[in-house]
Design a protein around this motif. Structure first.
Motif, mmCIF file in Angstrom:
data_model
loop_
_atom_site.group_PDB
_atom_site.id
_atom_site.type_symbol
_atom_site.label_atom_id
_atom_site.label_comp_id
_atom_site.label_asym_id
_atom_site.label_seq_id
_atom_site.Cartn_x
_atom_site.Cartn_y
_atom_site.Cartn_z
ATOM 1 N N VAL A 1 5.253 -40.280 36.747
ATOM 2 C CA VAL A 1 5.867 -39.113 37.375
ATOM 3 C C VAL A 1 6.455 -38.213 36.288
ATOM 4 C CG1 VAL A 1 8.076 -40.338 37.686
ATOM 5 C CG2 VAL A 1 7.533 -38.416 39.175
ATOM 6 N N ILE A 2 6.361 -36.901 36.497
ATOM 7 C CA ILE A 2 7.039 -35.925 35.644
ATOM 8 C C ILE A 2 8.073 -35.235 36.519
ATOM 9 C CG2 ILE A 2 6.803 -33.754 34.371
ATOM 10 C CD1 ILE A 2 4.007 -34.691 33.521
ATOM 11 N N GLU A 3 9.316 -35.219 36.038
ATOM 12 C CA GLU A 3 10.397 -34.686 36.864
ATOM 13 C C GLU A 3 11.148 -33.563 36.159
ATOM 14 O OE1 GLU A 3 11.570 -38.832 39.160
ATOM 15 O OE2 GLU A 3 12.659 -38.272 37.352
ATOM 16 N N LEU A 4 11.666 -32.653 36.965
ATOM 17 C CA LEU A 4 12.571 -31.606 36.486
ATOM 18 C C LEU A 4 13.877 -31.771 37.237
ATOM 19 C CD1 LEU A 4 10.101 -28.599 36.667
ATOM 20 C CD2 LEU A 4 10.748 -29.890 34.622
ATOM 21 N N MET A 5 14.986 -31.788 36.509
ATOM 22 C CA MET A 5 16.289 -32.035 37.124
ATOM 23 C C MET A 5 17.243 -30.888 36.803
ATOM 24 S SD MET A 5 16.370 -36.115 36.178
ATOM 25 C CE MET A 5 17.880 -36.503 37.044
ATOM 26 N N PRO A 6 17.176 -29.815 37.588
ATOM 27 C CA PRO A 6 18.054 -28.668 37.348
ATOM 28 C C PRO A 6 19.374 -28.781 38.098
ATOM 29 C CG PRO A 6 16.421 -28.087 39.002
ATOM 30 C CD PRO A 6 16.228 -29.564 38.690
ATOM 31 N N ARG B 1 15.650 -33.743 42.648
ATOM 32 C CA ARG B 1 14.799 -33.314 41.543
ATOM 33 C C ARG B 1 13.376 -32.995 42.009
ATOM 34 N NH1 ARG B 1 15.741 -38.624 38.074
ATOM 35 N NH2 ARG B 1 15.829 -40.121 39.778
ATOM 36 N N TYR B 2 12.704 -32.154 41.212
ATOM 37 C CA TYR B 2 11.293 -31.838 41.425
ATOM 38 C C TYR B 2 10.490 -32.959 40.783
ATOM 39 C CZ TYR B 2 6.780 -29.623 40.509
ATOM 40 O OH TYR B 2 5.435 -29.352 40.429
ATOM 41 N N ALA B 3 9.556 -33.529 41.518
ATOM 42 C CA ALA B 3 8.779 -34.646 40.969
ATOM 43 C C ALA B 3 7.291 -34.408 41.176
ATOM 44 C CB ALA B 3 9.196 -35.946 41.647
ATOM 45 N N ALA B 4 6.521 -34.467 40.075
ATOM 46 C CA ALA B 4 5.064 -34.374 40.139
ATOM 47 C C ALA B 4 4.517 -35.773 39.886
ATOM 48 C CB ALA B 4 4.549 -33.375 39.098
ATOM 49 N N HIS B 5 4.076 -36.429 40.953
ATOM 50 C CA HIS B 5 3.585 -37.804 40.839
ATOM 51 C C HIS B 5 2.099 -37.828 40.490
ATOM 52 C CE1 HIS B 5 7.227 -39.779 42.348
ATOM 53 N NE2 HIS B 5 7.374 -38.698 43.103
ATOM 54 N N SER B 6 1.729 -38.813 39.698
ATOM 55 C CA SER B 6 0.321 -39.034 39.350
ATOM 56 C C SER B 6 0.075 -40.537 39.399
ATOM 57 C CB SER B 6 0.038 -38.455 37.959
ATOM 58 O OG SER B 6 0.913 -39.027 37.004
ATOM 59 N N PRO B 7 -1.192 -40.971 39.307
ATOM 60 C CA PRO B 7 -1.440 -42.413 39.462
ATOM 61 C C PRO B 7 -0.614 -43.294 38.520
ATOM 62 C CG PRO B 7 -3.505 -41.206 39.532
ATOM 63 C CD PRO B 7 -2.438 -40.203 39.175
ATOM 64 N N ASP B 8 -0.390 -42.838 37.291
ATOM 65 C CA ASP B 8 0.298 -43.684 36.314
ATOM 66 C C ASP B 8 1.776 -43.359 36.112
ATOM 67 O OD1 ASP B 8 -1.892 -45.210 35.895
ATOM 68 O OD2 ASP B 8 -2.517 -44.215 34.049
ATOM 69 N N VAL C 1 20.333 -43.770 40.725
ATOM 70 C CA VAL C 1 18.986 -43.267 40.415
ATOM 71 C C VAL C 1 19.012 -42.228 39.290
ATOM 72 C CG1 VAL C 1 18.077 -43.736 42.722
ATOM 73 C CG2 VAL C 1 19.077 -41.482 42.241
ATOM 74 N N GLY C 2 20.211 -41.775 38.929
ATOM 75 C CA GLY C 2 20.333 -40.743 37.902
ATOM 76 C C GLY C 2 20.300 -39.371 38.533
ATOM 77 N N PHE C 3 21.382 -38.630 38.391
ATOM 78 C CA PHE C 3 21.412 -37.306 39.002
ATOM 79 C C PHE C 3 21.595 -36.230 37.934
ATOM 80 C CE2 PHE C 3 23.634 -33.813 41.303
ATOM 81 C CZ PHE C 3 22.527 -33.409 42.019
ATOM 82 N N TYR D 1 13.785 -32.281 31.512
ATOM 83 C CA TYR D 1 12.388 -32.666 31.713
ATOM 84 C C TYR D 1 12.331 -34.157 31.416
ATOM 85 C CZ TYR D 1 7.424 -33.347 30.658
ATOM 86 O OH TYR D 1 6.119 -33.800 30.646
ATOM 87 N N VAL D 2 11.815 -34.935 32.346
ATOM 88 C CA VAL D 2 11.734 -36.379 32.091
ATOM 89 C C VAL D 2 10.527 -36.963 32.810
ATOM 90 C CG1 VAL D 2 13.350 -36.869 33.980
ATOM 91 C CG2 VAL D 2 13.000 -38.591 32.203
ATOM 92 N N ASN D 3 9.842 -37.844 32.122
ATOM 93 C CA ASN D 3 8.725 -38.539 32.770
ATOM 94 C C ASN D 3 9.114 -39.995 33.002
ATOM 95 O OD1 ASN D 3 8.626 -39.421 30.070
ATOM 96 N ND2 ASN D 3 6.537 -40.124 30.389
#
Lengths: 356, 356
Positions: free
Chosen positions: B64-69, B55-62, B303-305, B80-82
């Motif tokens: 993560v925002i993920e895209l699971m195509p 998955r694509y993961a955009a991490h931030s201090p608090d 981990v969830g796929f 779309y899942v955070n």
């Protein structure tokens, strides 16, 4: 929670096609294009703040489905967009896009929006923004090669942002040119339908190529194009799809949005990996001169980058805040205790709430 | 166009939180969990048909925002899942998810759905499916370490799919255990709240770890766990977040969904790159034996796929087809001539259409 319009617990603001059309008409499309150009300029100027990656693309025999995520650390955006040229035979759109804007601190969606119209607007505004830096001074004539869904938006963006007065149309399908002509009638432009590419580019200061074929075509050959013009090449935007003669690229000063993506998708996929290009943000930030003489041939090899969708979604969100008018989607559970997700199943079902 | 419920030109079928809750209650949650397990099994069995990527993961201090195509070549799905553990302090969900299912041939969205509830269901169904192959025979007792949003769904999936009768709850926050206890009351299970991990795992055949800390914790140590049990470790699902003692992993036969993703996100991020794991689809497809003796310690490092979300969305779409009840979102432009996008701005605005 200042990133939100509504409190996140109230639901996700939603901009439908109808709502987007109404918003654009209320504000005036040329005003929208000018404002979008300003937002895009602001965001290109802070290019280094964006977490960038080439888009995710799932290719299939008839098209591509893409995800275009980007974040500036405060907001995250992602556009879902397809490209299916054969959809026209089914009376479906070749591009059916929508976008999400979310708050990085909480991960909550802050807006979901149609992006069929919005992508057309942001593409045209990006073209116009780039041309303000690269087109010859006092440009008045724009040629549009390929008169599909993007053409009217291009014409109006160049009129509103650069003061273009004359539009020259060419398409292999004359009905497309006639459609664009009809739509641009009474918009304060002098519009001419031409019968060949050669005729269409006569006297042009700026040439936009935006054709739909998913092949390596040569819409503009090297000998057609005099020095001094600016080519806005936006139709070649995926692997195997180009519009320009490689000799034309060799002669020109070539500008791109995000080099890693354009190397794969843009006109420059024809060129060697060491072919020199300039990322456009460097021109805005005065790290590169842009056009340096009236004799120079400049090319914007535009493929569309995620940060442009980010800018467009942020702009639309600002308009929702101003108008206070938007629908709400019941997309995220709202139970009081986050750990008690199960309780959502036990709450009596009420009708979907709408804020209007 | 057989992939569509409504004709694509009519708009995008939408499943709100309320609609999802209603659907689950109408069908019965245990029936939904059993059906989902079957759909998941069907799709794990055709693992090679899916176009997979981490998955694509955009991490931030608090968070993560993920895209699971993912795509099977016919349908494409993306969730779309955070993940924002601190959201609980703001009374927001730690996970706010939604998903899209689309038709690969046209690129059109075929359904947009809430996935807060649906993710909980598919995670529980995946755990239960894996356990049908890996848990000791005739398992009756399930321990749940971490009694947050996922716990009731786990309990009911293991009851419905494996015939679990006894649930032992432990959480560092007793209120969470009490919440799960109350929700599971009158569901045909014997539920016990325990005061320590050691007490909770007494007599357990299956142990689910699902805690919320975004750190490398050791919820289960090596000495606590006898041979013969099955550990369903689903809480460690992002870089820097684990729940198990590495010595426990060394002792066990470890199963994963999609190895490239689990190496980065799962329990096995603690281990060397050459630590042996088995992708679960190999067990379903009889390329691997799974549990080989009553004395064996098995671990599912879940981990969830993306394919699990695909399965869940396809299942929900089938229910919409059966019921014929769904909302429609006006998300994609619908003009007759695809090239005439501009005309959308000139059509008189009508109210949003709803199919009910």
């Amino acid at each position: 929670m200042s990133h939100f319009i509504a409190e996140p617990k109230q639901g996700v603001p939603f901009v439908s096609v109808q709502a987007m059309a109404k918003l654009i008409n209320t504000l005036g499309i040329e005003n929208v294009l000018v404002s979008l150009t300003k937002t895009l300029k602001h965001d290109f100027a802070r290019w280094h703040e964006f977490d960038k990656s080439p888009r995710y693309a799932a290719h299939s025999p008839d098209g591509v489905i893409e995800l275009m995520p980007v974040s500036d650390g405060k907001m995250f955006s992602c556009k879902y967009v397809n490209g299916h040229p054969k959809n026209t035979f089914k009376e479906l759109q070749t591009v059916a896009a929508f976008g999400i804007l979310s708050d990085v601190d909480s991960g909550y969606p802050a807006m979901i929006s149609e992006m069929c119209l919005l992508t057309a607007l942001r593409t045209a505004a990006t073209s116009a923004l780039v041309a303000t830096y690269l087109a010859p001074k006092n440009s008045t004539t724009l040629t549009l090669i390929g008169n599909g869904a993007q053409s009217e938006f291009q014409a109006l963006a160049f009129k509103a942002v650069l003061g273009i007065t004359h539009i020259r149309l060419y398409d292999i399908d004359e009905a497309a040119s006639q459609k664009a002509f009809n739509n641009l009638n009474n918009k304060g432009l002098t519009v001419t339908i031409c019968e060949s590419v050669e005729e269409a580019i006569k006297g042009a200061h700026i040439i936009t190529t935006c054709t739909a074929d998913k092949t390596n075509a040569t819409i503009l050959t090297n000998d057609m194009i005099p020095q001094g013009v600016h080519i806005n090449a936006i139709g070649g935007d995926c692997p195997g799809k180009t519009e320009l003669d490689s000799a034309l690229l060799e002669r020109a000063n070539v500008f791109v949005e995000y080099e890693p993506q354009t190397r794969v998708e843009g006109e420059i996929q024809q060129m060697s990996r060491c072919f020199a290009v300039t990322e456009f943000h460097k021109v805005i930030n005065k790290q590169h001169l842009g056009r340096t003489s009236e004799k120079e041939l400049t090319i914007f090899d535009g493929v569309g980058f995620a940060s442009e969708d980010f800018s467009a979604l942020v702009y639309i969100r600002e308009q929702l805040i101003k108008s206070g008018e938007y629908e709400i989607l019941d997309l995220i559970t709202q139970q009081g205790d986050p750990r008690n997700l199960f309780s959502v199943l036990e709450i009596p079902h009420k009708d979907k709430e709408n804020a209007a």
